[in-house]
Design an enzyme around this catalytic site. Structure first.
Site, mmCIF file in Angstrom:
data_model
loop_
_atom_site.group_PDB
_atom_site.id
_atom_site.type_symbol
_atom_site.label_atom_id
_atom_site.label_comp_id
_atom_site.label_asym_id
_atom_site.label_seq_id
_atom_site.Cartn_x
_atom_site.Cartn_y
_atom_site.Cartn_z
ATOM 1 N N LYS A 15 -43.961 -72.567 -84.491
ATOM 2 C CA LYS A 15 -45.218 -72.798 -85.214
ATOM 3 C C LYS A 15 -45.212 -72.147 -86.593
ATOM 4 C CE LYS A 15 -48.010 -70.889 -82.289
ATOM 5 N NZ LYS A 15 -46.956 -70.350 -81.402
ATOM 6 N N LYS A 37 -53.221 -66.962 -90.323
ATOM 7 C CA LYS A 37 -52.973 -66.539 -88.940
ATOM 8 C C LYS A 37 -54.116 -65.629 -88.525
ATOM 9 C CE LYS A 37 -50.161 -65.858 -85.299
ATOM 10 N NZ LYS A 37 -49.402 -66.869 -84.546
ATOM 11 N N SER A 41 -50.462 -60.749 -83.027
ATOM 12 C CA SER A 41 -49.911 -59.672 -82.197
ATOM 13 C C SER A 41 -48.439 -59.499 -82.566
ATOM 14 C CB SER A 41 -50.090 -59.986 -80.713
ATOM 15 O OG SER A 41 -49.549 -61.250 -80.399
ATOM 16 N N GLY A 114 -52.281 -71.053 -84.657
ATOM 17 C CA GLY A 114 -52.766 -70.408 -83.444
ATOM 18 C C GLY A 114 -51.768 -69.402 -82.905
ATOM 19 N N ALA A 115 -52.133 -68.800 -81.775
ATOM 20 C CA ALA A 115 -51.259 -67.837 -81.091
ATOM 21 C C ALA A 115 -50.754 -68.485 -79.809
ATOM 22 C CB ALA A 115 -52.028 -66.561 -80.783
#
Length: 247
Positions: A15, A37, A41, A114-115
């Site tokens: 991504k 973002k 993390s 996204g994460a």
């Protein structure tokens, strides 16, 4: 507030690289684009300050600084909800949305990464990446692997996004290898048939790509594997539609 939400079928699927490539391509074409973002993390320390590795990737690929391209920086390389708990950080969706509005008003196109995948929890089980996607209401680009297992993972992800009521602009598949060319091309064909979503990019496998992010020749060669003109067309349609709504 035109742009795209970039999600994936899994973590480490590409991504960030895709977000960096698309932002670099659009900026080179004169479309002021900011990658964002919201929650990072696995952040690292640089000069006694936490820094987002994904934003670092965007900056190297664009040769440009994006100082406000992350809202929450969390240390542990785990799911955002757990990293926030371990860091004793309270993630608030309204803060993310405020930062998103600020950035989107400062550019022509915003790319929100996204994460992990769509169902990854950001705050808890009641606020996941899918909830953020619904809040932002951006058309979605799905990043998927080229290899074995991708038909199932990609089809499930597309169905999930459709249940959210969000449009899907296209799928970008990452990690193509010459030794698996026939099987991986069949994955492309079957995914398009099963989802009715176009595959708009096919990126080759690049060993240790993080070491080559400042290699402009490599970046340009990868950009050529994505249908950027199609994305520009879809972005223009968004812009025109939003102008009509405001007018």
């Amino acid at each position: 507030m035109a742009g795209f939400f970039i999600t994936g079928t899994d973590t480490d699927v590409g991504k960030t690289i895709v977000t960096g490539l698309i932002s670099a391509a659009l900026n080179k074409r004169g479309t002021n684009t900011i990658p964002y973002k919201p929650v990072q993390s696995g952040s690292f320390f640089r000069e006694n300050q936490l820094y987002a590795p994904d934003v670092d990737t965007y900056e190297k690929m664009n040769n440009k600084a994006f100082p406000q391209s992350s809202t929450y920086l969390l240390e542990a390389p785990v799911s955002p909800h757990l990293a926030a708990r371990w860091d004793t950080v309270t993630v608030k969706e309204d803060k993310i949305y405020t930062d998103y509005l600020h950035l989107s008003n400062a550019c022509d196109c915003i790319l929100v990464e996204g994460a992990g995948g769509v169902a990854v929890p950001i705050i808890d089980e009641n606020y996941c990446v899918s909830d953020l996607m619904k809040d932002l209401k951006l058309p979605v680009i799905v990043v998927a692997r080229a290899g074995l297992g991708t038909i199932n993972h990609t089809t499930l992800t597309v169905h999930y996004i459709r249940q959210l009521g969000l449009p899907i602009t296209g799928i970008i598949m990452n990690g193509f290898e010459n030794s698996e060319k026939q099987a991986q091309q069949e994955n492309v064909n079957m995914i398009e048939k099963m989802t009715n979503v176009p595959v708009i990019g096919q990126l080759p496998f690049v060993q240790k790509i993080e070491q080559f992010l400042d290699n402009e020749e490599l970046i340009l060669s990868l950009i050529e594997q994505i249908n950027i003109e199609f994305l520009i067309k879809m972005w223009r349609e968004q812009t025109n539609e939003r102008s009509k709504q405001l007018g």
